[in-house]
Design a protein around this motif. Structure first.
Motif, PDB file in Angstrom:
ATOM      1  N   PRO A  35     -45.660  -8.712  12.850  1.00 26.34           N
ATOM      2  CA  PRO A  35     -46.555  -9.792  12.400  1.00 26.34           C
ATOM      3  C   PRO A  35     -47.076  -9.582  10.978  1.00 26.34           C
ATOM      4  CG  PRO A  35     -47.075  -9.211  14.654  1.00 26.34           C
ATOM      5  CD  PRO A  35     -46.096  -8.175  14.150  1.00 26.34           C
ATOM      6  N   ALA A  36     -47.362  -8.341  10.597  1.00 30.23           N
ATOM      7  CA  ALA A  36     -47.843  -8.069   9.237  1.00 30.23           C
ATOM      8  C   ALA A  36     -46.750  -8.344   8.209  1.00 30.23           C
ATOM      9  CB  ALA A  36     -48.326  -6.623   9.128  1.00 30.23           C
ATOM     10  N   LEU A  37     -45.511  -7.961   8.520  1.00 28.74           N
ATOM     11  CA  LEU A  37     -44.404  -8.227   7.611  1.00 28.74           C
ATOM     12  C   LEU A  37     -44.185  -9.729   7.460  1.00 28.74           C
ATOM     13  CD1 LEU A  37     -42.040  -7.386   5.819  1.00 28.74           C
ATOM     14  CD2 LEU A  37     -40.668  -7.114   7.899  1.00 28.74           C
ATOM     15  N   LEU A  38     -44.227 -10.467   8.565  1.00 27.88           N
ATOM     16  CA  LEU A  38     -44.067 -11.920   8.497  1.00 27.88           C
ATOM     17  C   LEU A  38     -45.163 -12.539   7.630  1.00 27.88           C
ATOM     18  CD1 LEU A  38     -43.213 -12.674  12.236  1.00 27.88           C
ATOM     19  CD2 LEU A  38     -41.623 -12.584  10.307  1.00 27.88           C
ATOM     20  N   ALA A  39     -46.388 -12.077   7.816  1.00 26.88           N
ATOM     21  CA  ALA A  39     -47.509 -12.595   7.013  1.00 26.88           C
ATOM     22  C   ALA A  39     -47.293 -12.293   5.533  1.00 26.88           C
ATOM     23  CB  ALA A  39     -48.822 -12.000   7.507  1.00 26.88           C
ATOM     24  N   ASP A  40     -46.816 -11.099   5.210  1.00 24.02           N
ATOM     25  CA  ASP A  40     -46.553 -10.737   3.812  1.00 24.02           C
ATOM     26  C   ASP A  40     -45.496 -11.647   3.186  1.00 24.02           C
ATOM     27  OD1 ASP A  40     -48.371  -8.662   3.854  1.00 24.02           O
ATOM     28  OD2 ASP A  40     -46.864  -7.083   4.047  1.00 24.02           O
ATOM     29  N   VAL A  41     -44.466 -11.972   3.951  1.00 29.13           N
ATOM     30  CA  VAL A  41     -43.385 -12.799   3.418  1.00 29.13           C
ATOM     31  C   VAL A  41     -43.837 -14.240   3.200  1.00 29.13           C
ATOM     32  CG1 VAL A  41     -41.089 -13.775   3.891  1.00 29.13           C
ATOM     33  CG2 VAL A  41     -41.529 -11.356   4.338  1.00 29.13           C
ATOM     34  N   ILE A  42     -44.610 -14.792   4.129  1.00 27.43           N
ATOM     35  CA  ILE A  42     -44.967 -16.212   4.007  1.00 27.43           C
ATOM     36  C   ILE A  42     -46.194 -16.472   3.142  1.00 27.43           C
ATOM     37  CG2 ILE A  42     -43.901 -16.758   6.219  1.00 27.43           C
ATOM     38  CD1 ILE A  42     -46.733 -17.153   7.341  1.00 27.43           C
ATOM     39  N   GLU A  43     -47.015 -15.465   2.911  1.00 36.42           N
ATOM     40  CA  GLU A  43     -48.253 -15.677   2.149  1.00 36.42           C
ATOM     41  C   GLU A  43     -48.035 -16.343   0.786  1.00 36.42           C
ATOM     42  OE1 GLU A  43     -52.066 -16.240   1.615  1.00 36.42           O
ATOM     43  OE2 GLU A  43     -51.177 -15.510   3.476  1.00 36.42           O
ATOM     44  N   PRO A  44     -47.064 -15.916  -0.012  1.00 34.50           N
ATOM     45  CA  PRO A  44     -46.865 -16.566  -1.321  1.00 34.50           C
ATOM     46  C   PRO A  44     -46.509 -18.054  -1.218  1.00 34.50           C
ATOM     47  CG  PRO A  44     -45.735 -14.470  -1.261  1.00 34.50           C
ATOM     48  CD  PRO A  44     -46.197 -14.752   0.134  1.00 34.50           C
ATOM     49  N   TYR A  45     -45.971 -18.493  -0.073  1.00 34.84           N
ATOM     50  CA  TYR A  45     -45.607 -19.897   0.092  1.00 34.84           C
ATOM     51  C   TYR A  45     -46.817 -20.783   0.383  1.00 34.84           C
ATOM     52  CZ  TYR A  45     -40.723 -18.489   0.368  1.00 34.84           C
ATOM     53  OH  TYR A  45     -39.479 -17.981   0.083  1.00 34.84           O
ATOM     54  N   ALA A  47     -49.930 -21.356  -0.799  1.00 30.40           N
ATOM     55  CA  ALA A  47     -50.623 -22.124  -1.835  1.00 30.40           C
ATOM     56  C   ALA A  47     -49.747 -23.234  -2.402  1.00 30.40           C
ATOM     57  CB  ALA A  47     -51.081 -21.195  -2.955  1.00 30.40           C
ATOM     58  N   GLY A  48     -48.487 -22.957  -2.622  1.00 34.21           N
ATOM     59  CA  GLY A  48     -47.607 -23.931  -3.240  1.00 34.21           C
ATOM     60  C   GLY A  48     -47.168 -25.060  -2.323  1.00 34.21           C
ATOM     61  N   LEU A  49     -47.268 -24.873  -1.014  1.00 37.45           N
ATOM     62  CA  LEU A  49     -46.762 -25.875  -0.079  1.00 37.45           C
ATOM     63  C   LEU A  49     -47.803 -26.883   0.372  1.00 37.45           C
ATOM     64  CD1 LEU A  49     -44.484 -23.715   2.213  1.00 37.45           C
ATOM     65  CD2 LEU A  49     -43.813 -25.242   0.365  1.00 37.45           C
ATOM     66  N   SER A  50     -49.029 -26.445   0.529  1.00 42.12           N
ATOM     67  CA  SER A  50     -50.006 -27.373   1.073  1.00 42.12           C
ATOM     68  C   SER A  50     -50.346 -28.419   0.027  1.00 42.12           C
ATOM     69  CB  SER A  50     -51.259 -26.629   1.517  1.00 42.12           C
ATOM     70  OG  SER A  50     -51.879 -26.031   0.402  1.00 42.12           O
ATOM     71  N   PRO A  51     -50.524 -29.647   0.371  1.00 44.77           N
ATOM     72  CA  PRO A  51     -50.457 -30.214   1.715  1.00 44.77           C
ATOM     73  C   PRO A  51     -49.081 -30.758   2.083  1.00 44.77           C
ATOM     74  CG  PRO A  51     -51.345 -31.856   0.260  1.00 44.77           C
ATOM     75  CD  PRO A  51     -51.031 -30.641  -0.585  1.00 44.77           C
ATOM     76  N   ARG A  52     -48.069 -30.532   1.247  1.00 43.68           N
ATOM     77  CA  ARG A  52     -46.732 -31.094   1.506  1.00 43.68           C
ATOM     78  C   ARG A  52     -46.120 -30.566   2.802  1.00 43.68           C
ATOM     79  NH1 ARG A  52     -41.308 -30.577   0.758  1.00 43.68           N
ATOM     80  NH2 ARG A  52     -41.253 -28.473  -0.071  1.00 43.68           N
ATOM     81  N   VAL A  53     -46.166 -29.261   2.996  1.00 47.08           N
ATOM     82  CA  VAL A  53     -45.563 -28.648   4.185  1.00 47.08           C
ATOM     83  C   VAL A  53     -46.599 -27.782   4.874  1.00 47.08           C
ATOM     84  CG1 VAL A  53     -43.787 -27.060   5.021  1.00 47.08           C
ATOM     85  CG2 VAL A  53     -43.241 -28.639   3.174  1.00 47.08           C
ATOM     86  N   ALA A  54     -46.792 -28.029   6.160  1.00 44.63           N
ATOM     87  CA  ALA A  54     -47.686 -27.198   6.969  1.00 44.63           C
ATOM     88  C   ALA A  54     -46.916 -25.953   7.388  1.00 44.63           C
ATOM     89  CB  ALA A  54     -48.156 -27.971   8.199  1.00 44.63           C
ATOM     90  N   ASN A  79     -34.735 -16.251   2.833  1.00 40.19           N
ATOM     91  CA  ASN A  79     -33.607 -17.177   2.716  1.00 40.19           C
ATOM     92  C   ASN A  79     -33.735 -18.323   3.723  1.00 40.19           C
ATOM     93  OD1 ASN A  79     -31.107 -18.088   1.657  1.00 40.19           O
ATOM     94  ND2 ASN A  79     -30.046 -17.151   3.380  1.00 40.19           N
ATOM     95  N   VAL A  80     -34.093 -17.996   4.958  1.00 45.36           N
ATOM     96  CA  VAL A  80     -34.243 -19.026   5.993  1.00 45.36           C
ATOM     97  C   VAL A  80     -35.387 -19.973   5.624  1.00 45.36           C
ATOM     98  CG1 VAL A  80     -34.858 -19.416   8.416  1.00 45.36           C
ATOM     99  CG2 VAL A  80     -33.221 -17.627   7.818  1.00 45.36           C
ATOM    100  N   ILE A  81     -36.498 -19.426   5.144  1.00 43.35           N
ATOM    101  CA  ILE A  81     -37.634 -20.258   4.734  1.00 43.35           C
ATOM    102  C   ILE A  81     -37.225 -21.180   3.586  1.00 43.35           C
ATOM    103  CG2 ILE A  81     -39.913 -20.224   3.635  1.00 43.35           C
ATOM    104  CD1 ILE A  81     -40.468 -17.638   5.251  1.00 43.35           C
ATOM    105  N   GLU A  82     -36.562 -20.626   2.574  1.00 42.38           N
ATOM    106  CA  GLU A  82     -36.123 -21.434   1.429  1.00 42.38           C
ATOM    107  C   GLU A  82     -35.195 -22.561   1.876  1.00 42.38           C
ATOM    108  OE1 GLU A  82     -36.914 -21.432  -1.837  1.00 42.38           O
ATOM    109  OE2 GLU A  82     -38.384 -19.845  -1.534  1.00 42.38           O
ATOM    110  N   ASN A  83     -34.244 -22.241   2.758  1.00 38.04           N
ATOM    111  CA  ASN A  83     -33.337 -23.275   3.254  1.00 38.04           C
ATOM    112  C   ASN A  83     -34.097 -24.348   4.019  1.00 38.04           C
ATOM    113  OD1 ASN A  83     -31.065 -22.101   2.142  1.00 38.04           O
ATOM    114  ND2 ASN A  83     -30.530 -20.980   3.991  1.00 38.04           N
ATOM    115  N   GLY A  84     -35.066 -23.943   4.829  1.00 38.44           N
ATOM    116  CA  GLY A  84     -35.875 -24.913   5.567  1.00 38.44           C
ATOM    117  C   GLY A  84     -36.665 -25.813   4.640  1.00 38.44           C
ATOM    118  N   LEU A  85     -37.231 -25.234   3.587  1.00 34.77           N
ATOM    119  CA  LEU A  85     -38.015 -26.021   2.634  1.00 34.77           C
ATOM    120  C   LEU A  85     -37.131 -27.013   1.878  1.00 34.77           C
ATOM    121  CD1 LEU A  85     -40.411 -23.275   1.244  1.00 34.77           C
ATOM    122  CD2 LEU A  85     -40.913 -25.060   2.937  1.00 34.77           C
TER     123      LEU A  85
END
Length: 135
Positions: A35-45, A47-54, A79-85
């Motif tokens: 869970p900590a690793l997942l949080a580290d990976v998604i944290e930079p996304y 600020a840039g996504l809200s409110p466009r992507v939840a 890579n999976v996150i980028e492809n999803g976005l």
């Protein structure tokens, strides 16, 4: 700040590996708080996504540490996150869930699921989804 530094390290590692495209990196598994690793990976996304992507992280409580290569796993997840976005040109949602597999109660391996409200993949893209550097 630590999250930004870890992302910089990850990007440097990716850059280094990309420059040596012909050779596959060697996995160096270690015990990782998933869970900590997942949080580290998604944290930079965030600020840039809200409110466009939840962006939602749903991690089951009390998960044991995962024996994985932190850098390779973070790169794959990025890579999976980028492809999803990219599959969500407008508004949408992206959810990352970490938990135990429900179908095998005896062993219950750890599972990471990424879902989004994007347009999906055609059959050709789906057939190549696990190829290195395919996007």
């Amino acid at each position: 700040m630590a999250s930004i530094l870890s992302q910089v390290r990850l990007l440097r590692q990716i850059s280094s590996e990309f420059s040596s495209f012909a050779s596959s990196p060697s996995a160096r598994p270690e015990a990782v708080d998933l869970p900590a690793l997942l949080a580290d990976v998604i944290e930079p996304y965030r600020a840039g996504l809200s409110p466009r992507v939840a962006l939602t992280l749903d991690a089951e409580a009390g998960l044991p540490q995962a024996l994985i290569d932190r850098t390779l796993f973070a790169r794959a997840l990025t890579n999976v996150i980028e492809n999803g976005l990219h599959a969500m040109p407008g508004r949408g949602s992206l959810t990352i869930r970490a938990g135990r597999a429900a179908e095998d109660p005896s062993e219950r391996p750890l599972v990471v699921e990424v879902t989004d409200t994007g347009v999906g993949m055609d059959a050709e893209a789906l057939a190549r989804v696990f190829e290195p550097y395919f996007s």
